[in-house]
Design a protein around this motif. Structure first.
Motif, PDB file in Angstrom:
ATOM      1  N   TRP A  11      -4.453   5.808  -6.446  1.00 27.72           N
ATOM      2  CA  TRP A  11      -3.870   4.508  -6.797  1.00 27.72           C
ATOM      3  C   TRP A  11      -4.816   3.668  -7.637  1.00 27.72           C
ATOM      4  O   TRP A  11      -4.380   2.801  -8.387  1.00 27.72           O
ATOM      5  CB  TRP A  11      -3.416   3.761  -5.552  1.00 27.72           C
ATOM      6  CG  TRP A  11      -4.466   3.429  -4.545  1.00 27.72           C
ATOM      7  CD1 TRP A  11      -4.788   4.135  -3.433  1.00 27.72           C
ATOM      8  CD2 TRP A  11      -5.322   2.288  -4.547  1.00 27.72           C
ATOM      9  NE1 TRP A  11      -5.788   3.524  -2.740  1.00 27.72           N
ATOM     10  CE2 TRP A  11      -6.148   2.371  -3.396  1.00 27.72           C
ATOM     11  CE3 TRP A  11      -5.491   1.198  -5.395  1.00 27.72           C
ATOM     12  CZ2 TRP A  11      -7.112   1.428  -3.091  1.00 27.72           C
ATOM     13  CZ3 TRP A  11      -6.449   0.244  -5.091  1.00 27.72           C
ATOM     14  CH2 TRP A  11      -7.247   0.362  -3.946  1.00 27.72           C
ATOM     15  N   GLU A  12      -6.145   3.954  -7.552  1.00 26.83           N
ATOM     16  CA  GLU A  12      -7.073   3.195  -8.373  1.00 26.83           C
ATOM     17  C   GLU A  12      -6.916   3.518  -9.871  1.00 26.83           C
ATOM     18  O   GLU A  12      -7.326   2.746 -10.735  1.00 26.83           O
ATOM     19  CB  GLU A  12      -8.519   3.459  -7.923  1.00 26.83           C
ATOM     20  CG  GLU A  12      -8.977   4.898  -8.098  1.00 26.83           C
ATOM     21  CD  GLU A  12      -8.576   5.789  -6.925  1.00 26.83           C
ATOM     22  OE1 GLU A  12      -8.999   6.948  -6.893  1.00 26.83           O
ATOM     23  OE2 GLU A  12      -7.821   5.308  -6.047  1.00 26.83           O
ATOM     24  N   THR A  41       3.821   1.500  -1.245  1.00 29.21           N
ATOM     25  CA  THR A  41       4.393   1.622  -2.587  1.00 29.21           C
ATOM     26  C   THR A  41       3.375   2.211  -3.559  1.00 29.21           C
ATOM     27  O   THR A  41       3.689   3.107  -4.360  1.00 29.21           O
ATOM     28  CB  THR A  41       4.858   0.242  -3.091  1.00 29.21           C
ATOM     29  OG1 THR A  41       5.839  -0.272  -2.198  1.00 29.21           O
ATOM     30  CG2 THR A  41       5.466   0.356  -4.490  1.00 29.21           C
ATOM     31  N   LEU A  42       2.137   1.722  -3.492  1.00 31.13           N
ATOM     32  CA  LEU A  42       1.084   2.256  -4.357  1.00 31.13           C
ATOM     33  C   LEU A  42       0.837   3.734  -4.075  1.00 31.13           C
ATOM     34  O   LEU A  42       0.713   4.551  -4.995  1.00 31.13           O
ATOM     35  CB  LEU A  42      -0.209   1.465  -4.153  1.00 31.13           C
ATOM     36  CG  LEU A  42      -0.303   0.092  -4.818  1.00 31.13           C
ATOM     37  CD1 LEU A  42      -1.569  -0.607  -4.370  1.00 31.13           C
ATOM     38  CD2 LEU A  42      -0.286   0.227  -6.334  1.00 31.13           C
ATOM     39  N   ASP A  43       0.753   4.079  -2.793  1.00 33.34           N
ATOM     40  CA  ASP A  43       0.510   5.477  -2.437  1.00 33.34           C
ATOM     41  C   ASP A  43       1.637   6.376  -2.914  1.00 33.34           C
ATOM     42  O   ASP A  43       1.405   7.466  -3.449  1.00 33.34           O
ATOM     43  CB  ASP A  43       0.345   5.614  -0.920  1.00 33.34           C
ATOM     44  CG  ASP A  43      -0.982   5.046  -0.419  1.00 33.34           C
ATOM     45  OD1 ASP A  43      -1.872   4.831  -1.269  1.00 33.34           O
ATOM     46  OD2 ASP A  43      -1.114   4.822   0.787  1.00 33.34           O
ATOM     47  N   LEU A  97      -3.851   4.210 -11.124  1.00 32.26           N
ATOM     48  CA  LEU A  97      -2.407   4.135 -11.325  1.00 32.26           C
ATOM     49  C   LEU A  97      -2.037   3.389 -12.604  1.00 32.26           C
ATOM     50  O   LEU A  97      -1.194   3.846 -13.381  1.00 32.26           O
ATOM     51  CB  LEU A  97      -1.773   3.452 -10.115  1.00 32.26           C
ATOM     52  CG  LEU A  97      -0.266   3.559  -9.942  1.00 32.26           C
ATOM     53  CD1 LEU A  97       0.169   5.007  -9.891  1.00 32.26           C
ATOM     54  CD2 LEU A  97       0.159   2.854  -8.659  1.00 32.26           C
ATOM     55  N   THR A  98      -2.654   2.254 -12.852  1.00 29.45           N
ATOM     56  CA  THR A  98      -2.293   1.452 -14.023  1.00 29.45           C
ATOM     57  C   THR A  98      -2.530   2.215 -15.316  1.00 29.45           C
ATOM     58  O   THR A  98      -1.655   2.263 -16.197  1.00 29.45           O
ATOM     59  CB  THR A  98      -3.096   0.142 -14.034  1.00 29.45           C
ATOM     60  OG1 THR A  98      -2.830  -0.574 -12.828  1.00 29.45           O
ATOM     61  CG2 THR A  98      -2.705  -0.717 -15.221  1.00 29.45           C
ATOM     62  N   ALA A 153       1.444   6.655  -6.672  1.00 33.37           N
ATOM     63  CA  ALA A 153       0.314   7.494  -7.068  1.00 33.37           C
ATOM     64  C   ALA A 153       0.605   8.967  -6.817  1.00 33.37           C
ATOM     65  O   ALA A 153       0.295   9.831  -7.652  1.00 33.37           O
ATOM     66  CB  ALA A 153      -0.940   7.061  -6.309  1.00 33.37           C
ATOM     67  N   ARG A 154       1.227   9.258  -5.659  1.00 31.85           N
ATOM     68  CA  ARG A 154       1.587  10.653  -5.383  1.00 31.85           C
ATOM     69  C   ARG A 154       2.603  11.172  -6.385  1.00 31.85           C
ATOM     70  O   ARG A 154       2.557  12.332  -6.800  1.00 31.85           O
ATOM     71  CB  ARG A 154       2.132  10.777  -3.961  1.00 31.85           C
ATOM     72  CG  ARG A 154       1.062  10.916  -2.895  1.00 31.85           C
ATOM     73  CD  ARG A 154       1.679  11.333  -1.576  1.00 31.85           C
ATOM     74  NE  ARG A 154       2.575  10.322  -1.066  1.00 31.85           N
ATOM     75  CZ  ARG A 154       2.190   9.315  -0.302  1.00 31.85           C
ATOM     76  NH1 ARG A 154       0.925   9.199   0.048  1.00 31.85           N
ATOM     77  NH2 ARG A 154       3.058   8.430   0.138  1.00 31.85           N
ATOM     78  N   ARG A 169       0.836  -1.203   0.000  1.00 32.22           N
ATOM     79  CA  ARG A 169       0.000   0.000   0.000  1.00 32.22           C
ATOM     80  C   ARG A 169       0.873   1.256   0.000  1.00 32.22           C
ATOM     81  O   ARG A 169       0.571   2.239  -0.703  1.00 32.22           O
ATOM     82  CB  ARG A 169      -0.935  -0.003   1.213  1.00 32.22           C
ATOM     83  CG  ARG A 169      -1.878   1.214   1.271  1.00 32.22           C
ATOM     84  CD  ARG A 169      -2.714   1.345   0.000  1.00 32.22           C
ATOM     85  NE  ARG A 169      -3.509   2.556   0.013  1.00 32.22           N
ATOM     86  CZ  ARG A 169      -4.781   2.609   0.410  1.00 32.22           C
ATOM     87  NH1 ARG A 169      -5.372   1.500   0.841  1.00 32.22           N
ATOM     88  NH2 ARG A 169      -5.435   3.727   0.387  1.00 32.22           N
TER      89      ARG A 169
END
Length: 883
Positions: free
Chosen positions: A726-727, A714-716, A729-730, A719-720, A712
């Motif tokens: 992050w939803e 890493t995703l955050d 992000l892809t 995304a930042r 999480r």
């Protein structure tokens, strides 16, 4: 001026001068020559070398740095000076083929005087002994008094980080702290080791590209590499005399004073030790937050050394209990403005540091007691022998540098050479007796020792009797304090490694003895072997001890043992009964499961298996077990979870027996009481192990929570970094990848056009041969495809011309030759020239009249090739044309 304000003003100052502001790179660099990031320029090395095109020719950053290992280490200076740190922040402004010495000097001076408000009369500068250009800029453009300017040789030539890359002369700015800080020597000067002057700025002028062979060809992008110490600017703007008195460190020192019960300036020794405790604790926070964990090798060894060094100095100040984790809070509070990720992981930092402290303090206390008792019988001027140092290291775990430091404070020398000799001899003995840890004959020859009664399925403690002790010298009656060995008990709760499950660890205790069990195994006669170290008192055959398994580690193992069964069930449901187990590992931190399959799981199948295992866990089935005859177990439908030999009596594990028996399996491992106790489950990776065998690595319980938090975070962070949720992000990353491909293609096209234009300008400086412009070009750090395109474009847009353009590809020189139509008419033949040049240097080449290629192995200094190629190429062409 607060440290946060200095950092902000620096970056704003250079942003206004068209610099791209970069965030700090991680402490672990993408550079195999470096253990840690040691300077701001590390992340920009490819820009200076020209291997990567910089998005902006100007850059600025505030870089996290760690100098605690390798040749760049400052760890030995920390505490002995007021200005050195292991972890520190480096302010830097950089130019990649843009501005050079004038702007580099003038702007840094402007920042010091106009932005920081420093008194010009207290500022001094140094330049390289041969750098007249920089000297004159200081005198004529800055207006620095000549008495404040000095020339040095090696002190003002900056070598490359990691030994290869950009390097060149430098100019430094020093601040005069005052005569009260002078060393008093008659030859005291600007670069003296005393604290009279404080170096603020180091402005390096990179203009060479140092190679592994120490040669220094010209740098593709000469420019500016500035390093300025943020902590040092805080010293001079806050009017203090030490980095440790600034707003970043003062709260940490204050907390240390409170915990230690001594005043910071009670004595020089107290000040020095508190400085080390504060510095090393901050370094620990920043390494751990990047998941660089203590270990016995590489970067992890440096982290462990930092923690143990800080603990040593806390101990020397009278603290014999965990201390460092209490300093995390003021460290985080002081640094959170620039590094908000510290707050999110503050609890993790405290817990991790405290756990490591507890592990080491027992060893440290015993070792220091022993060392101080030895030193008490010595006098200043004596030498502590190498053999004593080795005993302290081998038996008590005191590193030789710790022993040397404590002894030095008492005026006692140490015999490091003697220590090294004793260590070498011990390693030789260990190598000869290495079978002790693998297949020592006595382990199978304990015929007089009965099989151990295992009680660990039902209890984690047991009152036991010591039946045998084994060391590398054989069977002994006594295991003395500090010695490693194997202990055999009559009964034990410790599970012995088997079936993929790791053996238990824990402690054997009596009133005056402690044996620390590191791992547990057993021989073929079911004699349980407890490997470990006698950490307190002596242990004797016949002693009664309380054997206690580490419950936290056992629980982690049980979570992974139970989920291994659930994973096997889910895989068989998905792939069929052919998904049989071929191996496993069950530990406290993770599990591995190897199974038969001729294909990889698709991503959606991985998610399906993961989901199914979590469903089985949340059903919270009861887990029970009993012993049965093998025939009875087989009739009950029990399946073998791991491929090993079974006796007549086997242990059968039922999961969901009361609910209708979800599974009935043979398993000798330890389990939870209910599946729900396993907690969450995540698959970390699925990969091929060998032909027809796949491997799943997974985590459960606390390990799964930690894994999910890391993911999480890493995703955050990702995304930042690209300013999205992050939803999304892809989708955003995919768009960036496509955009990058397009821009890369456009950039390559533009570079090719620019290179062609540049070479057209070089044509003015080419050599005429029979009326044709002949150009020989040797380029560093460009690809063979790039020079091929350049040669083609050059002859297509110029006539009559001939070109030979070369570059390096690994240990070879690759080149292309091209002849325009007009050159061919006068007798030029690109293929013949390529063949002749290649042959001259021991290679091969050839091609058509208009275009050809060649190559050869590098046999001379790279810096000589350009002139050599031009000379030999012109000679060959003239001979071919009869000129």
């Amino acid at each position: 001026m607060k440290t946060d304000e200095i950092r902000r003003k620096f970056l704003e100052f250079y942003k206004k001068k068209d610099h791209k502001i970069y965030t700090s790179a991680p402490l672990v660099p993408d550079d195999p020559t470096l253990l840690f990031t040691v300077a701001g320029m590390v992340q920009f090395k490819p820009f200076f070398a020209g291997t990567v095109e910089p998005p902006n020719r100007r850059a600025a950053s505030c870089q996290k740095c760690l100098r605690a290992g390798g040749k760049d280490s400052d760890i030995e200076q920390v505490g002995h000076t007021v200005r050195h740190h292991t972890f520190f922040e480096m302010l830097g402004n950089f130019s990649f083929g843009d501005y050079f010495k004038r702007e580099g000097i003038v702007w840094d001076w402007e920042f010091c005087v106009d932005l920081m408000g420093l008194d010009p009369n207290r500022l001094y500068a140094t330049v390289h002994v041969g750098d007249d250009e920089a000297y004159n800029i200081w005198l004529k453009e800055v207006g620095l008094d000549e008495g404040h300017l000095a020339r040095y040789d090696e002190d003002n030539f900056w070598g490359p980080a990691g030994g290869v890359g950009a390097c060149g002369p430098s100019s430094e700015i020093h601040y005069h702290l005052g005569e009260e800080h002078a060393c008093g020597r008659a030859d005291c000067h600007l670069n003296c080791d005393c604290d009279r002057w404080l170096e603020l700025y180091n402005v390096v002028f990179p203009q060479f590209d140092q190679q592994p062979d120490a040669s220094r060809p010209p740098l593709a992008n000469r420019g500016i590499d500035t390093g300025a110490g943020l902590e040092r600017f805080a010293v001079v703007t806050q009017g203090v005399s030490s980095n440790f008195e600034t707003d970043i460190f003062a709260p940490v020192i204050a907390r240390a004073e409170e915990l230690i019960g001594k005043a910071y300036k009670e004595s020089d020794r107290t000040t020095s030790s508190m400085n080390i405790v504060a510095d090393h604790s901050r370094a620990l926070v920043f390494t751990l937050v990047e998941n660089i964990l203590p270990s016995n090798e590489g970067r992890g060894y440096v982290v462990r050394k930092l923690l143990r060094g800080a603990l040593l100095h806390a101990y020397l100040l009278g603290v014999d209990e965990p201390l460092l984790h209490h300093l995390v809070e003021p460290i985080v509070k002081g640094m959170i403005g620039a590094y908000p990720e510290l707050k999110r992981r503050e609890k993790y930092l405290r817990t991790t540091i405290e756990d490591e402290e507890k592990k080491y303090l027992r060893t440290l206390t015993r070792g220091m007691d022993r060392l101080q008792s030895i030193l008490a019988g010595m006098s200043a001027g004596d030498t502590l022998s190498g053999s004593e140092m080795f005993t302290l290291y081998d038996t008590y775990g005191l590193p030789p540098e710790v022993t040397a430091e404590v002894a030095e404070w008492e005026g006692i020398a140490t015999d490091r050479e003697g220590f090294d000799a004793a260590l070498a001899e011990q390693r030789h003995r260990s190598k000869k007796a290495s079978a002790f840890t693998v297949d020592f004959p006595l382990l199978e020859g304990l015929t007089d020792v009965p099989a151990t009664k295992f009680v660990g399925y039902d209890a984690l403690t047991a009152e036991s009797t010591v039946l045998a002790i084994i060391t590398d010298e054989g069977r002994v009656e006594t295991l003395t304090e500090g010695r490693a060995g194997i202990v055999v008990l009559d009964r034990t709760p410790f599970y012995a490694e088997a079936g993929g499950q790791v053996g238990d660890s824990g402690l054997f205790r009596s009133d005056d003895s402690t044996f620390d069990v590191a791992e547990t195994g057993k021989n073929q006669a079911d004699v349980y072997l407890h490997y470990g170290t006698q950490t307190a008192g002596d242990l004797h055959v016949g002693d009664e001890v309380n054997a206690a398994v580490d419950p936290h580690l056992r629980k982690g193992v049980e979570r992974h043992q139970t989920t291994t069964h659930r994973l096997h069930t889910a895989l068989r449901e998905l792939l069929g009964t052919q998904a049989t187990q071929s191996g496993s590992f069950v530990g406290a931190e993770y599990l591995r499961f190897d199974y038969a399959s001729d294909r990889a799981l698709e991503p959606e199948e991985v998610r399906a298996v993961e989901r199914r295992v979590n469903e089985l866990i949340m059903e919270n089935f009861e887990i029970s077990w009993c012993d049965m005859d093998m025939d009875e177990a087989t009739a009950a439908g029990a399946t073998a979870l791991f491929g090993e030999k079974y006796g007549d009596r086997v242990r059968v594990v039922f999961i969901g027996r009361e609910e209708g028996a979800l599974s009935t399996e043979l398993c000798g491992g330890t389990h939870l009481e209910r599946t729900g106790d396993a907690g969450p489950f995540y698959i970390v990776r699925e990969e091929a192990l060998s032909a027809g065998v796949r491997r799943v690595e997974a985590v459960a319980g606390e390990a799964a929570v930690a894994y999910a938090q890391r993911m999480r975070e890493t995703l955050d962070d990702a995304a930042r970094a690209i300013k999205t949720g992050w939803e999304n992000l892809t989708d955003r990353i995919e768009r960036y990848i496509e955009e990058n491909k397009r821009l890369t293609k456009e950039l390559k096209s533009a570079q090719t056009r620019d290179e062609g234009a540049r070479l057209r300008q070089f044509a003015d400086y080419s050599t005429k041969v029979t009326g044709v412009d002949v150009l020989v070009e040797y380029q560093f750090n460009v690809s063979a495809d790039a020079i091929k395109d350049t040669a083609g474009n050059f002859i297509a847009n110029n006539d009559p011309v001939f070109i030979l353009i070369a570059t390096e590809a690994g240990d070879k020189v690759v080149f292309y030759t091209g002849a325009s139509p007009g050159a061919i008419k006068t007798g030029f033949h690109a293929g013949n020239v390529a063949g002749a040049v290649s042959k001259l240097f021991g290679g091969g080449g050839g091609g058509k009249p208009d275009f050809a290629q060649g190559g050869f192995n590098i046999t001379r200094e790279a810096g000589n090739f350009e002139a050599l190629l031009e000379e030999e190429t012109l000679k060959i062409i003239r001979e071919m044309l009869g000129e």
